[in-house]
Design a protein around this motif. Structure first.
Motif, PDB file in Angstrom:
ATOM      1  N   HIS A   1     107.959 137.474  26.911  1.00 56.10           N
ATOM      2  CA  HIS A   1     109.252 137.369  27.587  1.00 56.10           C
ATOM      3  C   HIS A   1     110.082 137.603  25.895  1.00 56.10           C
ATOM      4  O   HIS A   1     111.471 137.707  26.076  1.00 56.10           O
ATOM      5  N   VAL A   2     109.653 137.691  25.749  1.00 52.48           N
ATOM      6  CA  VAL A   2     110.959 138.343  23.777  1.00 52.48           C
ATOM      7  C   VAL A   2     111.605 137.657  23.409  1.00 52.48           C
ATOM      8  O   VAL A   2     112.773 137.565  23.630  1.00 52.48           O
ATOM      9  N   ALA A   3     110.655 135.556  23.967  1.00 54.89           N
ATOM     10  CA  ALA A   3     111.629 135.376  23.494  1.00 54.89           C
ATOM     11  C   ALA A   3     111.579 134.795  21.638  1.00 54.89           C
ATOM     12  O   ALA A   3     110.552 134.679  20.927  1.00 54.89           O
ATOM     13  N   HIS A   4     112.334 134.623  20.704  1.00 52.80           N
ATOM     14  CA  HIS A   4     112.176 134.194  19.477  1.00 52.80           C
ATOM     15  C   HIS A   4     112.081 132.747  19.565  1.00 52.80           C
ATOM     16  O   HIS A   4     112.824 131.381  19.643  1.00 52.80           O
ATOM     17  N   ILE A   5     110.786 131.738  19.358  1.00 46.85           N
ATOM     18  CA  ILE A   5     110.172 131.164  19.118  1.00 46.85           C
ATOM     19  C   ILE A   5     109.676 130.635  18.034  1.00 46.85           C
ATOM     20  O   ILE A   5     108.520 131.444  17.502  1.00 46.85           O
ATOM     21  N   GLU A   6     109.983 129.698  17.198  1.00 44.71           N
ATOM     22  CA  GLU A   6     109.335 129.972  15.537  1.00 44.71           C
ATOM     23  C   GLU A   6     108.821 128.536  15.551  1.00 44.71           C
ATOM     24  O   GLU A   6     109.570 127.679  16.289  1.00 44.71           O
ATOM     25  N   ILE A   7     107.725 128.634  15.026  1.00 39.77           N
ATOM     26  CA  ILE A   7     107.143 127.484  15.015  1.00 39.77           C
ATOM     27  C   ILE A   7     106.574 127.289  13.609  1.00 39.77           C
ATOM     28  O   ILE A   7     106.588 127.768  12.980  1.00 39.77           O
TER      29      ILE A   7
ATOM     30  N   LEU B   1     102.653 120.172  16.661  1.00 38.01           N
ATOM     31  CA  LEU B   1     103.483 121.444  16.264  1.00 38.01           C
ATOM     32  C   LEU B   1     105.297 121.647  16.951  1.00 38.01           C
ATOM     33  O   LEU B   1     105.462 120.690  17.088  1.00 38.01           O
ATOM     34  N   SER B   2     105.544 122.195  15.562  1.00 36.98           N
ATOM     35  CA  SER B   2     107.388 122.010  16.012  1.00 36.98           C
ATOM     36  C   SER B   2     108.133 122.660  15.499  1.00 36.98           C
ATOM     37  O   SER B   2     107.958 124.175  15.151  1.00 36.98           O
ATOM     38  N   LEU B   3     108.656 122.928  17.023  1.00 45.23           N
ATOM     39  CA  LEU B   3     109.030 124.422  17.762  1.00 45.23           C
ATOM     40  C   LEU B   3     110.650 124.414  16.933  1.00 45.23           C
ATOM     41  O   LEU B   3     111.428 123.541  17.740  1.00 45.23           O
ATOM     42  N   LEU B   4     111.027 126.022  16.674  1.00 48.76           N
ATOM     43  CA  LEU B   4     112.624 126.121  17.037  1.00 48.76           C
ATOM     44  C   LEU B   4     112.835 126.909  17.815  1.00 48.76           C
ATOM     45  O   LEU B   4     112.352 128.017  17.895  1.00 48.76           O
ATOM     46  N   ALA B   5     113.303 126.661  19.308  1.00 45.14           N
ATOM     47  CA  ALA B   5     113.709 127.708  20.193  1.00 45.14           C
ATOM     48  C   ALA B   5     114.969 128.428  20.118  1.00 45.14           C
ATOM     49  O   ALA B   5     116.290 127.821  20.728  1.00 45.14           O
ATOM     50  N   HIS B   6     114.587 129.509  19.062  1.00 44.96           N
ATOM     51  CA  HIS B   6     116.369 129.799  18.653  1.00 44.96           C
ATOM     52  C   HIS B   6     116.544 130.586  20.301  1.00 44.96           C
ATOM     53  O   HIS B   6     116.309 131.309  21.385  1.00 44.96           O
ATOM     54  N   GLY B   7     118.043 130.027  19.920  1.00 41.78           N
ATOM     55  CA  GLY B   7     119.236 130.409  20.926  1.00 41.78           C
ATOM     56  C   GLY B   7     118.925 129.436  22.808  1.00 41.78           C
ATOM     57  O   GLY B   7     119.525 129.446  22.910  1.00 41.78           O
TER      58      GLY B   7
END
Ligand SMILES: *Cc1c(COP(=O)(O)O)cnc(C)c1O
Length: 426
Positions: free
Chosen positions: A346-352, A365-371
């Motif tokens: 999905h061309v998504a910026h999900i940062e672990i 796991l801790s996720l930062l779902a940018h946007g």
């Protein structure tokens, strides 16, 4: 996702701990199972918990006070049954471990013995963003001894723009403050980022600096391998309702290193359950502590919270910690792979933000779902994922090896993917 589907099926088929899932109650979502990834917050109920609790209620009904001696598991020494299996999980000798009270209460009791500021040695070094209860406990302890929080508590932070605390920064902070440190107090696994710290090196550095070393293992116990005895840790405490599946608010475990077992000069707040067992019912004056961790007990043991813990520890013992950890590493890596595949699709910026090396994390796991933050989290919840939101912007998920499957990880990926697919984008 097709190859991941095949991979999940194969990993589940080869999973030698797969049958343990049946030993737990999995909460429902509509007609199906929840994807329960909040075992880091409240572990699921072992089916045996109810049975063992009912046995204790039955014994109470049948024997009344005599249950202390007549119950099938006599209450007078009930807590002793927990010492060995819990010690196995934290790498301790049985007499170094005991269960009592709640976690924060125990942190205070342990600091009575092990935070002994004097002269210029009065500071505590800890991780930045420690769990709030630990922050409050440390703050109130330093104030209790007459110090200022800002002066007496040194927090080691991640560097600017980073999420994880670098081990080298911990070591140098300990060295730099060596002359003033009374206590090195650290969380085994950080509740927010899931970072598992190098507890062996921190203990070494703390001792080299002349400080006492204590750990909060709330997110480490039952999750990551530890060798508290060999690492020479002075004290530790943990709760049993997270990875240890013992029920809301259940009893806390403590570790006191054997080198302190017979140090009866250490100040401690005493109660009758910590008193010499042979003389306990003589009701004499003058406190004579039991050798080892048991000597820190105050009140008689809470049987109804210890019973589910006993049921849960039995499952850990049957599964074997090494096998469990092996699955945990594989399961967490697979979940990471699934999330990365979804992000790519999905061309998504999900940062672990959790470290990716297995030695530096447990199963969280801790996720930062940018946007996308809270609204993504709500979508996951609405679609049957039990995850956990932590302010300001982290979604925490923890696949627990005893009851989560590789298919759970895949299911999470499918729901995450649909959150990013066009029709659901807000
Ligand atoms: C969960 C947790 C606690 C909770 O404390 P209680 O006294 O059991 O309510 C404390 N510290 C840490 C690090 C935790 O993760």
């Amino acid at each position: 996702m097709k190859y991941l589907q095949e991979k999940a099926r194969k990993l589940d088929a080869d999973d030698e701990l797969a049958s343990f899932r049946d030993a737990f109650h999995i909460p429902k979502h509509h007609s199906g199972n929840t994807v329960y990834f909040t075992g880091n917050s409240l572990g699921l109920q072992p089916k045996k918990a109810k049975e063992i609790l009912i046995e204790e209620l039955d014994d109470w009904a049948e024997f009344g006070v005599e249950g202390h001696f007549e119950a099938r598991r006599p209450w007078v020494n009930y807590h002793e049954q927990l010492m060995k299996p819990a010690a196995e999980l934290v790498g301790a000798k049985p007499h170094e471990v005991v269960h009592m009270n709640g976690l924060t209460v125990n942190l205070h009791l342990l600091m009575v013995s092990f935070y002994r500021p004097s002269g210029k040695r009065y500071k505590i070094i800890c991780e930045a963003k420690a769990f709030p209860s630990d922050q409050y406990a440390l703050e109130s302890q330093v104030k209790f001894h007459g110090y200022q929080t800002d002066d007496a508590i040194i927090e080691v932070e991640p560097r600017e723009g980073e999420h994880i605390i670098r081990e080298e920064d911990i070591m140098s902070a300990i060295e730099e403050n060596a002359d003033e440190l009374a206590l090195v107090f650290w969380g085994g696994v950080n509740y927010y980022t899931g970072q598992y710290f190098d507890l062996k090196s921190i203990a070494e550095a703390g001792h080299k600096a002349g400080a006492v070393v204590g750990y909060d293992l709330a997110h480490a116990a039952g999750n990551v391998p530890m060798k508290l005895h060999d690492w020479n840790v002075d004290f530790a405490a943990w709760c049993t309702y997270k990875y240890l599946n013992s029920g809301p608010g259940s009893v806390s475990g403590i570790f006191i290193h054997e080198k302190h077992a017979n140090n009866f000069d250490l100040p401690r707040f005493a109660g009758w359950w910590g008193h010499d067992k042979d003389a306990r019912f003589k009701m004499d004056k003058a406190f004579k502590p039991i050798s080892g961790a048991e000597g820190w007990q105050l009140s008689n043991a809470p049987i109804f919270v210890m019973a589910p813990h006993l049921a849960s520890l039995e499952l850990f013992h049957q599964a074997g910690f090494d096998r469990m950890r092996k699955k945990s590493i594989a399961l967490t890596a697979f979940l990471q792979e699934v999330i990365e595949a979804v992000a790519k699709e999905h061309v998504a910026h999900i940062e672990i933000i959790t470290p990716s090396e297995p030695s530096r994390r447990g199963c969280q796991l801790s996720l930062l779902a940018h946007g996308r933050g809270k609204e993504l989290f709500n979508f996951l919840q609405d679609h049957g994922v039990s995850a956990d939101w932590r302010e300001p912007n982290v979604i925490r998920i923890a696949p627990v090896p005893l009851y989560n499957s590789f298919t759970d990880a895949l299911e999470f990926g499918k729901i995450l993917s649909s959150a990013y697919s066009k029709e659901h984008t807000v």
